[in-house]
Design an enzyme around this catalytic site. Structure first.
Site, PDB file in Angstrom:
ATOM      1  CE  LYS A 180       2.246 -29.204 -34.354  1.00  0.00           C
ATOM      2  NZ  LYS A 180       0.785 -29.032 -34.136  1.00  0.00           N
ATOM      3  CE1 TYR A 186       0.839 -34.294 -31.950  1.00  0.00           C
ATOM      4  CE2 TYR A 186       1.740 -34.778 -33.791  1.00  0.00           C
ATOM      5  CZ  TYR A 186       1.559 -33.812 -32.799  1.00  0.00           C
ATOM      6  OH  TYR A 186       1.961 -32.649 -32.964  1.00  0.00           O
ATOM      7  CG  HIS A 194       4.409 -30.886 -29.885  1.00  0.00           C
ATOM      8  ND1 HIS A 194       3.380 -31.381 -29.552  1.00  0.00           N
ATOM      9  CD2 HIS A 194       5.532 -31.300 -29.065  1.00  0.00           C
ATOM     10  CE1 HIS A 194       3.554 -32.137 -28.240  1.00  0.00           C
ATOM     11  NE2 HIS A 194       4.942 -32.162 -28.074  1.00  0.00           N
ATOM     12  CG  ASN A 198      -1.031 -26.051 -34.305  1.00  0.00           C
ATOM     13  OD1 ASN A 198      -0.184 -26.927 -34.883  1.00  0.00           O
ATOM     14  ND2 ASN A 198      -1.914 -26.428 -33.376  1.00  0.00           N
TER      15      ASN A 198
HETATM   16  P1  IDP Z   1      -1.247 -28.857 -28.671  1.00  0.00           P
HETATM   17  O1  IDP Z   1      -0.473 -28.917 -29.718  1.00  0.00           O
HETATM   18  O2  IDP Z   1      -1.562 -27.291 -28.396  1.00  0.00           O
HETATM   19  O3  IDP Z   1      -0.810 -29.328 -27.403  1.00  0.00           O
HETATM   20  P2  IDP Z   1      -3.333 -31.021 -28.648  1.00  0.00           P
HETATM   21  O4  IDP Z   1      -4.821 -30.954 -28.120  1.00  0.00           O
HETATM   22  O5  IDP Z   1      -2.476 -31.772 -27.992  1.00  0.00           O
HETATM   23  O6  IDP Z   1      -2.669 -29.653 -28.882  1.00  0.00           O
HETATM   24  O7  IDP Z   1      -3.361 -31.705 -30.268  1.00  0.00           O
HETATM   25  C1  IDP Z   1      -2.211 -32.004 -30.936  1.00  0.00           C
HETATM   26  C2  IDP Z   1      -2.562 -31.317 -32.472  1.00  0.00           C
HETATM   27  O8  IDP Z   1      -3.351 -31.973 -32.811  1.00  0.00           O
HETATM   28  C3  IDP Z   1      -2.477 -29.854 -32.455  1.00  0.00           C
HETATM   29  O9  IDP Z   1      -1.391 -29.052 -32.299  1.00  0.00           O
HETATM   30  C4  IDP Z   1      -3.186 -29.794 -33.741  1.00  0.00           C
HETATM   31  O10 IDP Z   1      -2.129 -29.643 -34.573  1.00  0.00           O
HETATM   32  C5  IDP Z   1      -4.057 -30.760 -33.805  1.00  0.00           C
HETATM   33  N1  IDP Z   1      -5.207 -30.549 -33.549  1.00  0.00           N
HETATM   34  C6  IDP Z   1      -5.811 -30.474 -32.413  1.00  0.00           C
HETATM   35  N2  IDP Z   1      -7.170 -30.495 -32.361  1.00  0.00           N
HETATM   36  C7  IDP Z   1      -7.470 -30.666 -33.529  1.00  0.00           C
HETATM   37  C8  IDP Z   1      -8.887 -30.311 -34.223  1.00  0.00           C
HETATM   38  O11 IDP Z   1      -9.780 -30.314 -33.724  1.00  0.00           O
HETATM   39  N3  IDP Z   1      -8.753 -30.554 -35.686  1.00  0.00           N
HETATM   40  C9  IDP Z   1      -7.634 -30.434 -36.325  1.00  0.00           C
HETATM   41  N4  IDP Z   1      -6.424 -30.734 -35.839  1.00  0.00           N
HETATM   42  C10 IDP Z   1      -6.305 -30.649 -34.534  1.00  0.00           C
HETATM   43 MG    MG Z   2      -0.593 -31.586 -27.074  1.00  0.00          MG
END
Ligand code: IDP
Ligand code: MG
Length: 150
Positions: free
Chosen positions: A10, A50, A116, A113
């Protein structure tokens, strides 16, 4: 057909100079890189990627973030690569991610984070075809494959 997964560094990973460190973890593990490109993501691609999160409160800020600065998109190949990559990456919330994982070692915030990774084989297939053209995927055999696989 060997298993493949979609991995994307990212904007925060690129901006923080962690591209090499992140790629190294997949290379060292023994997986095979079959596609890689740096790109500025369009709003359209970000929203498609997304799509499953479009009703979530964080959807807009997530799309803004992903389109804010270049990313590095990759496809990695190997038996079990989808699930193993999720382990290498660590939990979605970096504060819950185990030390030794990418998120556990290098970040502190769920909205920053770093990386992806596809969450299932079917998701990986969808994401790979969304991000890459067929001709961008290189099928190749590592000359050292006999030292990685019995
Ligand atoms: P993942 O990246 O571990 O698969 P997902 O649940 O698919 O996680 O969510 C996609 C992305 O959305 C996450 O990597 C994170 O950057 C963002 N995200 C997920 N949950 C939250 C939240 O509660 N607050 C802000 N951003 C979030
Ligand atoms: Mg995901």
């Amino acid at each position: 057909m060997v298993e493949r997964t979609f991995i994307m560094i990212k904007p925060d990973g690129v901006q923080r100079g962690l591209v090499g460190e992140i790629i190294k973890r997949f290379e060292n593990k023994g997986f095979t890189l079959v596609a890689l490109k740096m790109m500025q993501v369009s709003r359209e691609l970000a929203e498609k990627h997304y799509e499953v999160h479009k009703e979530k409160p964080f959807f807009n800020s997530l799309v803004e973030f992903i389109t804010s600065s270049p990313v590095v998109a990759m496809v990695w190949e190997g038996e079990g690569v989808v699930a193993a990559s999720r382990k290498i990456i660590g939990a979605t919330d970096p504060l819950a991610a185990e030390p030794g994982t990418i998120r556990g070692d290098y970040c502190i915030n769920i909205g920053r984070n770093l990386i992806h990774g596809s969450d299932a084989i079917e998701t990986a297939q969808r994401e790979i075809s969304l991000w890459f053209k067929e001709e961008e995927l290189c099928s190749w055999q590592k000359t050292m494959s006999c030292w990685l696989q019995e």
